[in-house]
Design an enzyme around this catalytic site. Structure first.
Site, PDB file in Angstrom:
ATOM      1  N   ASP A  73       9.361  81.582  31.622  1.00 15.37           N
ATOM      2  CA  ASP A  73       9.485  80.382  30.792  1.00 15.37           C
ATOM      3  C   ASP A  73       8.681  80.576  29.510  1.00 15.37           C
ATOM      4  OD1 ASP A  73       9.464  77.969  29.542  1.00 15.37           O
ATOM      5  OD2 ASP A  73       9.044  76.779  31.316  1.00 15.37           O
ATOM      6  N   HIS A  93       3.726  75.711  26.002  1.00 12.86           N
ATOM      7  CA  HIS A  93       2.715  76.074  26.996  1.00 12.86           C
ATOM      8  C   HIS A  93       1.713  77.112  26.493  1.00 12.86           C
ATOM      9  CE1 HIS A  93       5.196  73.765  29.634  1.00 12.86           C
ATOM     10  NE2 HIS A  93       6.224  74.534  29.406  1.00 12.86           N
TER      11      HIS A  93
END
Length: 901
Positions: free
Chosen positions: A804, A809
C-alpha cells in the site's frame, strides 16, 4: 459558432519563475499565440537554494524553435526592476505581468526559523511587489496592463506547517485587490489565481495518479483569458486545477448590532453569536460596512442583556501598540476583568499603565519594537512568569498611490504589521505549548480583506496576517491554543489621517474591545480560526463563497476558448451551486471530484436511477481477468515486521525456524492491487475518491498451512451495492487462488462507504452472507484476554513496503491535505496487529472480520480486548493514548479444537 482564437500579437508578456511547472506552461502558450515572452527564472531549487541559467534557456529555446519570440532573464524577483528592464530593452514595452515565481519552506510553526519566514516573504511578497512596481509606470502610460498574482489554497484556507507560505499567499490577495482598484481607470486589470497543479513544489506532496490529473495545462487557459485584451474581470480570485475552474469572493454575515453603551459587554456579544454568524442575509462587499449608518442604528437600540461576566484573574495579557487607541481600550477592559496587563508601546506605555494601576489593576509597560518579538514577550515573562493571551495590535500607516510608493514605505509596513505579528507570536508560542494554553487575536483590516486605494503595502501586510492566522489556528488547536482575526473599524490616531474628525470621535475603540475580550476567554462560542469585522457596536463573521464553477472533461485538452464559452457559468454565484470552502479538504473537493469527469462519461453525469441499477446488475455479472501476485519468504518476513513482529519472534522473522509461518492476516495483501471488472464511478452517483472510507474487512483463509512462498491470482467481483441515502456502500469480494493448482487460498470482502453517493433507489439493506456480514458484540463482562502493543514511529513506513504505497501513510505534506497532522497508520496494518494478538492468544482461525472505527498514529499503543464465546473470539482494539476504538465489532472463528484457552 466556435469562439475566436485568443491572440497576443505584438504584446510583451513577462512570466516569473518560468523555467518549469506553471510558469513554463504560460510562457510556451503565450509564445505560441504571438506574444514576445520574457522567461524569468533564477534557476534555484523549489526550496530557494542555488541559481543557474539553464531552466530559463531551455524554455526560451523551446519557444524559439516553434517560431516564437522569447528572451531569458536570470534575476531574482526581488530585483524586479531588472526583469522589467529586460522586457523594455528587448521589446520596447510590457503588457502582461504574471507573478508566478515561488518556493516552499514547509515546517511546523514551533520549528520555523527566521530564515524560513524571511525567504518566503522575500520571494512571494516582496518579489511580486518589485515586479509590479517596475511595470506599473509603463502600464499607466500606455493605459493598458494585465497582472496576475498567484495565491494558493494554503493562503485562502490555511494549511498545517505552512504559516509562512499561507501568510505570503494571502498577502498577495490584498495586494492585488488594491492594485485592481488603483489600476481600473488606466485599464490595468489585476486578478489572483489559486492554482492546484503538479510542479516541483507539489510533486513532493501528492500521489502520482493525482498529479497526473493536476497538470499545469489545466491552469494556463484561465490565465490566458484573464490576461487577454477582451477581459473585463478585475480584483477577482479564481481557483483552477484538474479541469475545474471556479470564482471565489468574500461573503459577510449580516452580523449582530448592539447598543453602544455600558451594556455592550463580551457576554452580550456571546448571546448574539448566532447573529454574528448569520449568513442568511449575507452581503458580498468591496469594502467596510457603512460605519455611521450602523452606529446611528446601534445608538437607538435598547440596552443589551450583558450576559455572563468573564473572569481573567491570574491571566497575563500582552497587548502590542497599547499606548493609545484600540490597544488602550483592550488593556482597560481586560484589567477590569482581573487580568495582569503588559502594555507594549514603542512611544509611551506608561500613561495606560498608570490608568490601570489607578483603578486598582495590575500592569507593566514594555517599550520594545514588535519586530523584536523576544523582547516584547520577555516583558510578560520577567514581570509575571507567564503569558496567556497575545493581542497583536501595533500598527502604522504609510499610504501612497502605488505609482508613488517606494521600497521604504513597502518594507516598514510589512515589518511592523506582518513580521511584527509573526515575531511576537513566535516568541510566545513555546510558553503556550508548554502550558497547553494560549489565546491569540491578530489584527487584519477591511483594507486587507477587500483592498483599498493608496494602501497596496498596508492591504498586503494586513491580508498576510489573516493567512498567517488561518494556518496558525490549525497548528494550535490540539494544544488548546486558539487564534482569531479581527478587522476593526475605529477612530484612532492611525485612522485620524484618513477619516473626518467627527467620525474619529464617534467610532470609539471601546465598541471593538468586547469582542476581543470574548475571543480571548474560555467562553468564545467559536473558539478558533474566525475572521470578524467589528466596530460601531456591530460584529459580523466573514468567510469565502465559491461558485459551482465548471468542470471540463479531463480527457480533452483544455483551451482558453473553451473557458470563454463557459465564462458565465464559472462566474455564476446565483445558480444554487455556490458553497463555502473553509479548509484545504473542502477547497480541493471540487477539483478532486472532477478527476472522474471524462468526455465519454459526460452522459454518465446525468445517469438516472434506473441506469445506475442496471449498471450494478451488469457489474455483478462481470468476470475479472485475474491479477497475478507472487511472494517469497522475504515478503512474508517484511509483512510480519510491518505488523509488529519482533526480532525475537523467530517463527515470524527467520526463514529457517521449524515453525516459520505467514500470519493469517497476510491474506489481505495479494488482492491489494487486483483489477476489478467494474468501475466504482459507474455503479454509484457522484463518485469521488476523496469521499471514500474503508469500512469493514472480512478475510477467510481457505488453505492451511498458508504457503510461505507462492504464485497466486486474485479475482475481484462485485458482491453488492447498498443505498444508505447519504452514502453508497460497495462490497467487493476477491477470491485468491494458487496459480498452478487452481485451489482457493484466501477470500476477502472489503466494504467501502462513499459519502454523497447514495439516493439512487438501490437496496437499503445488505444481504446476510454468514461470517462475512456477522456483527460481533462484546459480552457484558471483563475480557478473557487483553494484549497491549506499542507501535513504532516507523510502523507505517515498514508496512507500506507490503504494497500500500498511499503517501497518506508516509508523507506529512500529503497527510495534511487529508486533515491529519502526521501520517497515519494503514487500517489494514492495525488490523494485522490485532489479528496477531488473537492468533498468539487463542491459536489459528479460519476467518476474521473487523469494522474500522478510528485512526492510529505510528508510535501509539494498541490494546486488543478479547472474549471467547463458543468457537469465536470477539474482540475490539483501542488506542491507549486516546481511549478511542480503532477496531470495533470484530470476531475471528477459530479452527476446530485449536483453542489455547
Amino acid at each position: 459558432m466556435a469562439p475566436q482564437e485568443l491572440r497576443y500579437d505584438g504584446q510583451t508578456v513577462v512570466v516569473t519563475g518560468a523555467g518549469g511547472g506553471l510558469g513554463r506552461e504560460y510562457a510556451v502558450f503565450f509564445g505560441s499565440r504571438g506574444a514576445n515572452v520574457v522567461v524569468n527564472d533564477l534557476g534555484g531549487s523549489f526550496k530557494g537554494e542555488g541559481k543557474g541559467s539553464r531552466a530559463a534557456d531551455v524554455v526560451v529555446n523551446e519557444i524559439r524553435s516553434a517560431g516564437g519570440k522569447a528572451v531569458a532573464n536570470y534575476d531574482s524577483v526581488e530585483n524586479g526592476d531588472a526583469i522589467i528592464k529586460t522586457a523594455i530593452d528587448n521589446f520596447g514595452r510590457i503588457d502582461v505581468l504574471i507573478n508566478n515565481a515561488g518556493i516552499l519552506r514547509d515546517v511546523s510553526f514551533k520549528n520555523m526559523k527566521q530564515s524560513d519566514w524571511d525567504l518566503i516573504m522575500a520571494v512571494h511578497v516582496k518579489g511580486a511587489y518589485k515586479c509590479a512596481r517596475a511595470a506599473w509606470p509603463y502600464f499607466r502610460k500606455q493605459k493598458y496592463g494585465r497582472l496576475i498574482s498567484t495565491a494558493s489554497a494554503a493562503g485562502l484556507f490555511g494549511s498545517f506547517g505552512q504559516c509562512n507560505y499561507g501568510a505570503a499567499k494571502l498577502a498577495l490577495v490584498g495586494f492585488t485587490e488594491t492594485l485592481a482598484k488603483e489600476g481600473l481607470k488606466y485599464n490595468i486589470l489585476c486578478n489572483t489565481i489559486a492554482p492546484i497543479a503538479a510542479s516541483r513544489m507539489t510533486e513532493t506532496v501528492m500521489p502520482p495518479d493525482v498529479l497526473n490529473s493536476l497538470k499545469p495545462e489545466w491552469v494556463m487557459p484561465l490565465v490566458a483569458v484573464l490576461t487577454h485584451q477582451s477581459c473585463t474581470e478585475t480584483g477577482s480570485i479564481y481557483e483552477a486545477g484538474g479541469g475545474h475552474i471556479a470564482k471565489i469572493r468574500w461573503e459577510r454575515a449580516k452580523g449582530a448590532l448592539l447598543k453602544t453603551d455600558d451594556s455592550l459587554t463580551p457576554g452580550a456579544i456571546a448571546q448574539k453569536w448566532k447573529e454574528v454568524n448569520n449568513f442568511a442575509e449575507a452581503e458580498h462587499p468591496q469594502g467596510p460596512g457603512n460605519a455611521m449608518e450602523l452606529l446611528e442604528t446601534a445608538q437607538q437600540l435598547p440596552p443589551s442583556n450583558p450576559g455572563e461576566k468573564l473572569d481573567f484573574k491570574d491571566k497575563v495579557v500582552l497587548i502590542t501598540g497599547a499606548g493609545a487607541g484600540l490597544g488602550r481600550a483592550y488593556a482597560l477592559q481586560f484589567a477590569k476583568l482581573g487580568a495582569k496587563i503588559v502594555v507594549n508601546d514603542l512611544v509611551n506605555p506608561d500613561t495606560v499603565v498608570q490608568e490601570i494601576q489607578k483603578m486598582g489593576g495590575q500592569a507593566v509597560g514594555n517599550k520594545a519594537n514588535v519586530v523584536d518579538g523576544e523582547a516584547v514577550v520577555k516583558g510578560a515573562i520577567d514581570a509575571y512568569g507567564r503569558i496567556d493571551v497575545l493581542i497583536n495590535n501595533a500598527g502604522i500607516l504609510r499610504d501612497k498611490a502605488f505609482a508613488n510608493m517606494d521600497d521604504n514605505m513597502w518594507d516598514i509596513i510589512h515589518q511592523v504589521h506582518l513580521n511584527g505579528t509573526y515575531a511576537c507570536t513566535k516568541a510566545a508560542w513555546p510558553y503556550f505549548l508548554k502550558q497547553k494554553y494560549g489565546r491569540v487575536v491578530n489584527t487584519t483590516s477591511t483594507s486587507g480583506i477587500y483592498g483599498n486605494f493608496g494602501q497596496a503595502n498596508y492591504a498586503s501586510a494586513k491580508c498576510g496576517i489573516l493567512g498567517f492566522s488561518r494556518s496558525l489556528a490549525l497548528e494550535g488547536k490540539k494544544y488548546n491554543i486558539f487564534v482569531n482575526t479581527i478587522a476593526p473599524n475605529a477612530g484612532t490616531q492611525l485612522t485620524r489621517t484618513i477619516m473626518p474628525e467627527e467620525m474619529v470621535q464617534a467610532l470609539k475603540p471601546d465598541y471593538v474591545a468586547p469582542l476581543v475580550v470574548l475571543l480571548c476567554s474560555d467562553k468564545a462560542p467559536t473558539p478558533t480560526g474566525g475572521l470578524y469585522e467589528c466596530g460601531m457596536g456591530w460584529f459580523a463573521a466573514t468567510r469565502w463563497q465559491r461558485t459551482g464553477g465548471f468542470g471540463f472533461p479531463v480527457d480533452v485538452k483544455l483551451t482558453p476558448e473553451a473557458v470563454v464559452e463557459k465564462w458565465a457559468k464559472i462566474n455564476d454565484f446565483d445558480d444554487g451551486r455556490a458553497d463555502h470552502p473553509h479548509d484545504n479538504a473542502s477547497g480541493l473537493q471540487k477539483i478532486m471530484a472532477n478527476m472522474e469527469n471524462k468526455s465519454k462519461g459526460a452522459k454518465k453525469e446525468k445517469k438516472g436511477n434506473s441506469e445506475i441499477l442496471s449498471a450494478i446488475e451488469s457489474a455483478k455479472k462481470a468476470q475479472a481477468e485475474g491479477t497475478p501476485f507472487e511472494y517469497d519468504e522475504r515478503d512474508v518476513i517484511l509483512y510480519n515486521l510491518g505488523v509488529g513482529a519482533k526480532r525475537t519472534d523467530l517463527p515470524l522473522v527467520y526463514e529457517n525456524d521449524d515453525n516459520f509461518q505467514v500470519l493469517p492476516t497476510f491474506g489481505v495483501i495479494p488482492p491489494f492491487n487486483a483489477v476489478a471488472p467494474f468501475s466504482m464511478g459507474d455503479i454509484v452517483p457522484n463518485f469521488s475518491p476523496m469521499m471514500l472510507l474503508h469500512g469493514e474487512q472480512f478475510l477467510e483463509i481457505r488453505k492451511f498451512p498458508i504457503p510461505t512462498e507462492a504464485k497466486l491470482v486474485s479475482y475481484p467481483k462485485l458482491i453488492e451495492v447498498v443505498d444508505k441515502g447519504a452514502a453508497g456502500i460497495i462490497v467487493t469480494g476477491t477470491t485468491t487462488k494458487d496459480a498452478s493448482t487452481g485451489e482457493d487460498v484466501f477470500y476477502n470482502e472489503s466494504t467501502v462507504f462513499i459519502r454523497g453517493s447514495g439516493g439512487f433507489g438501490g437496496e437499503k439493506k445488505g444481504g446476510n452472507r454468514g461470517a462475512s456480514t456477522a456483527i460481533h458484540k462484546p459480552p457484558q463482562r471483563a475480557p478473557d484476554a487483553v494484549v497491549e502493543e506499542k507501535t513504532t514511529p516507523e510502523q507505517a513506513a515498514v508496512y507500506r513496503l507490503s504494497g500500500d504505497r498511499n503517501p497518506l501513510h508516509i508523507d506529512p505534506e500529503f497527510s495534511k491535505v487529508g486533515g491529519f497532522d502526521t501520517p497515519i497508520l494503514h487500517g489494514l496494518c492495525f488490523f494485522g496487529i490485532s489479528g496477531k494478538h488473537v492468533l498468539q492468544t487463542f491459536g489459528p482461525y479460519k476467518n476474521i472480520k473487523v469494522r474500522f472505527a478510528g485512526t492510529v498514529l505510528p508510535g501509539q499503543t494498541l490494546k486488543t480486548e478479547m472474549w471467547k464465546t463458543g468457537n469465536t473470539v470477539v474482540f475490539q482494539t483501542k488506542v491507549v493514548e486516546t481511549g478511542k476504538l480503532c477496531i470495533s465489532g470484530a470476531g475471528a472463528e477459530l479452527m476446530g479444537g485449536a483453542s489455547k484457552l
